[in-house]
Write a protein that holds these residues in place. Structure first.
Motif, PDB file in Angstrom:
ATOM      1  N   ARG A  65       0.820  -1.220   0.000  1.00 51.34           N
ATOM      2  CA  ARG A  65       0.000   0.000   0.000  1.00 51.34           C
ATOM      3  C   ARG A  65       0.849   1.263   0.000  1.00 51.34           C
ATOM      4  O   ARG A  65       0.522   2.238  -0.663  1.00 51.34           O
ATOM      5  CB  ARG A  65      -0.933  -0.002   1.210  1.00 51.34           C
ATOM      6  N   ALA A  66       1.954   1.232   0.725  1.00 56.84           N
ATOM      7  CA  ALA A  66       2.820   2.408   0.771  1.00 56.84           C
ATOM      8  C   ALA A  66       3.423   2.683  -0.602  1.00 56.84           C
ATOM      9  O   ALA A  66       3.458   3.833  -1.067  1.00 56.84           O
ATOM     10  CB  ALA A  66       3.921   2.205   1.807  1.00 56.84           C
ATOM     11  N   ARG A  67       3.878   1.653  -1.280  1.00 54.59           N
ATOM     12  CA  ARG A  67       4.457   1.834  -2.615  1.00 54.59           C
ATOM     13  C   ARG A  67       3.389   2.316  -3.594  1.00 54.59           C
ATOM     14  O   ARG A  67       3.657   3.172  -4.444  1.00 54.59           O
ATOM     15  CB  ARG A  67       5.087   0.525  -3.101  1.00 54.59           C
ATOM     16  N   GLY A  68       2.180   1.779  -3.460  1.00 50.70           N
ATOM     17  CA  GLY A  68       1.105   2.212  -4.338  1.00 50.70           C
ATOM     18  C   GLY A  68       0.759   3.670  -4.148  1.00 50.70           C
ATOM     19  O   GLY A  68       0.440   4.386  -5.108  1.00 50.70           O
ATOM     20  N   ALA A  69       0.812   4.155  -2.908  1.00 49.89           N
ATOM     21  CA  ALA A  69       0.477   5.553  -2.620  1.00 49.89           C
ATOM     22  C   ALA A  69       1.537   6.503  -3.170  1.00 49.89           C
ATOM     23  O   ALA A  69       1.246   7.678  -3.429  1.00 49.89           O
ATOM     24  CB  ALA A  69       0.326   5.756  -1.118  1.00 49.89           C
ATOM     25  N   ARG A  70       2.756   6.007  -3.353  1.00 44.02           N
ATOM     26  CA  ARG A  70       3.858   6.852  -3.858  1.00 44.02           C
ATOM     27  C   ARG A  70       4.370   6.323  -5.197  1.00 44.02           C
ATOM     28  O   ARG A  70       5.558   6.339  -5.488  1.00 44.02           O
ATOM     29  CB  ARG A  70       4.988   6.889  -2.832  1.00 44.02           C
ATOM     30  N   GLN A  71       3.440   5.873  -6.010  1.00 41.84           N
ATOM     31  CA  GLN A  71       3.793   5.192  -7.249  1.00 41.84           C
ATOM     32  C   GLN A  71       4.635   6.055  -8.180  1.00 41.84           C
ATOM     33  O   GLN A  71       5.681   5.627  -8.677  1.00 41.84           O
ATOM     34  CB  GLN A  71       2.516   4.733  -7.954  1.00 41.84           C
ATOM     35  N   GLU A  72       4.192   7.267  -8.464  1.00 47.44           N
ATOM     36  CA  GLU A  72       4.935   8.121  -9.393  1.00 47.44           C
ATOM     37  C   GLU A  72       6.308   8.478  -8.839  1.00 47.44           C
ATOM     38  O   GLU A  72       7.296   8.502  -9.582  1.00 47.44           O
ATOM     39  CB  GLU A  72       4.129   9.388  -9.681  1.00 47.44           C
ATOM     40  N   GLU A  73       6.352   8.736  -7.555  1.00 43.17           N
ATOM     41  CA  GLU A  73       7.632   9.054  -6.908  1.00 43.17           C
ATOM     42  C   GLU A  73       8.600   7.878  -7.022  1.00 43.17           C
ATOM     43  O   GLU A  73       9.789   8.057  -7.347  1.00 43.17           O
ATOM     44  CB  GLU A  73       7.353   9.381  -5.442  1.00 43.17           C
ATOM     45  N   LEU A  74       8.092   6.662  -6.776  1.00 39.63           N
ATOM     46  CA  LEU A  74       8.932   5.475  -6.841  1.00 39.63           C
ATOM     47  C   LEU A  74       9.359   5.177  -8.278  1.00 39.63           C
ATOM     48  O   LEU A  74      10.514   4.820  -8.544  1.00 39.63           O
ATOM     49  CB  LEU A  74       8.187   4.283  -6.248  1.00 39.63           C
ATOM     50  N   ASP A  75       8.439   5.349  -9.234  1.00 45.55           N
ATOM     51  CA  ASP A  75       8.788   5.131 -10.637  1.00 45.55           C
ATOM     52  C   ASP A  75       9.886   6.089 -11.085  1.00 45.55           C
ATOM     53  O   ASP A  75      10.794   5.710 -11.838  1.00 45.55           O
ATOM     54  CB  ASP A  75       7.552   5.303 -11.520  1.00 45.55           C
TER      55      ASP A  75
END
Length: 409
Positions: free
Chosen positions: A301-311
């Motif tokens: 869920r944390a990665r999904g919430a920051r998807q663009e940032e992580l990409d």
């Protein structure tokens, strides 16, 4: 995020594997050996269903209009269109004008000897041609009739004309393909038609099992929009439960991160590391193992919430490498990842060769044609390409009429 499209590394210099020739002209073999099919469809959906059954060993007799044949004979790209060679493999062509009394009688005679009939005309067409499935099944109680149409055989839209793209739109596919700031896009293949054909084939196999137990055939009603709807995952359920509507999101799936196409110095590369353990391996490969324990990225869920940032973070890293360098890194780390292939890549790839994913079929006009093999692979009764597509309309009429009906053409 949207990555600018760039050229991949050329594959023409890669060593090409030895050719696999799986063509079997013996006329036997496959799990459906002995099953007789009459195919009356045209273009994609009906013929693709016939292709699938033929690949598994069934004998497919394709009825074509004498003057024009199936329009698929002319489809494909390039100066030598070859789609017909794929979709009509393992089939026999019999000329029959289904608008004439003579052609209708020929169809009835052949269907009386068949296990399966495939058609993908607008509902009501068979009945108009004096080929009502109810009457056909009365003459042949074990007959299984696969009917592929845009909207199904019943319901308020059933009489409407419906091509694959319309089914994709109604089933929800077109609405989620593309980028949010652009109109709905399409896949580069006719996925609605082939899905409906695949479900028609699935239904036919289930109906064969039922017939083995009861002796009774049945109607298989496969609608294009419903075939698309079936693969739409939780689109309707998410709306029902939470009021959430899926929208176009480009190359990423909302909440599933990281899973995207990332830029390299010489093209793009797909990485899927959205599970916690896999993400930890990716982070270590990046030289950033601490990311796996960072509260911003540690959970799904944390990665999904920051998807663009992580990409963006991953994209900055991949952009420093070539595709070959990144691929070697991902393989060593055990992270699911891969190149974005085109046809040239497939022909050159050793894994395609080792699994015989591509086969070579000899063609009198085009020479040797490479095409996809037979899937899925059965260990005891594997399918095969036993004969090439018929080159001319009705070329097999005499043979089929003699073998099926015991009479001259």
């Amino acid at each position: 995020m949207r990555w600018p499209y760039g050229r991949r590394d050329p594959v023409s210099s890669r060593p090409r594997p030895e050719r696999n020739d799986m063509t079997d002209t013996s006329g036997s073999g496959g799990a459906l050996d002995g099953i007789k099919v009459v195919e009356m469809g045209q273009l994609i959906a009906g013929p693709f269903c016939g292709q699938l059954l033929g690949d598994m060993g069934a004998e497919i007799v394709k009825l074509e209009p004498p003057e024009t044949g199936d329009q698929m004979r002319h489809w494909g790209q390039g100066d030598k269109p070859s789609w017909w060679r794929v979709i009509a493999r393992n089939k026999y062509s019999v000329a029959a004008d289904l608008r004439s009394a003579e052609g209708q009688q020929l169809a009835r005679d052949l269907i009386a000897k068949a296990d399966i009939l495939i058609e993908n005309f607008r509902p009501g067409t068979l009945e108009k041609w004096n080929l009502d499935p109810a009457a056909l099944r009365k003459a042949n109680p074990g007959l299984i009739v696969v009917r592929v149409s845009g909207y199904g055989q019943t319901g308020p839209y059933s009489k409407r004309a419906g091509f694959g793209g319309i089914g994709e739109a109604m089933g929800g596919w077109r609405g989620i393909v593309g980028f949010p700031d652009l109109p709905p896009a399409r896949m580069g293949v006719s996925i609605g038609d082939t899905l409906a054909a695949t479900y028609g084939c699935l239904g036919a196999l289930a109906a064969l099992h039922h017939r083995d137990r009861t002796g009774e055939g049945q109607i298989v009603d496969s609608a294009l929009y419903e075939a698309v709807l079936q693969v739409m995952e939780s689109t309707v359920s998410d709306y029902s439960a939470s009021g959430v509507k899926r929208r176009r999101t480009g190359s990423a799936l909302p909440g599933i991160a990281p899973s995207n196409v990332y830029p390299c110095r010489d093209g793009e590369y797909l990485i899927g590391a959205n599970q916690d353990g896999v993400f930890a391996r990716l982070a270590a490969a990046m030289g950033r193992p601490e990311l796996a324990d960072d509260a911003r990225y540690a959970t799904h869920r944390a990665r999904g919430a920051r998807q663009e940032e992580l990409d963006a973070l991953i994209g900055d890293w991949t952009a420093t490498m070539t595709i070959a360098e990144l691929e070697a890194t991902m393989i060593a780390a055990g992270v699911p990842a891969g190149r974005v292939y085109d046809a040239e890549d497939m022909v050159a790839d050793p894994h395609f060769a080792a699994r015989e994913a591509l086969v070579t079929v000899a063609d009198e006009e085009l020479g040797e044609i490479r095409m996809q093999g037979v899937f899925p692979k059965l260990s005891a009764t594997p399918g095969s390409v036993r004969r090439p597509a018929p080159l001319t309309v009705g070329q097999d009429s005499a043979d089929v009429l003699k073998r099926w009906l015991g009479r001259e053409a």
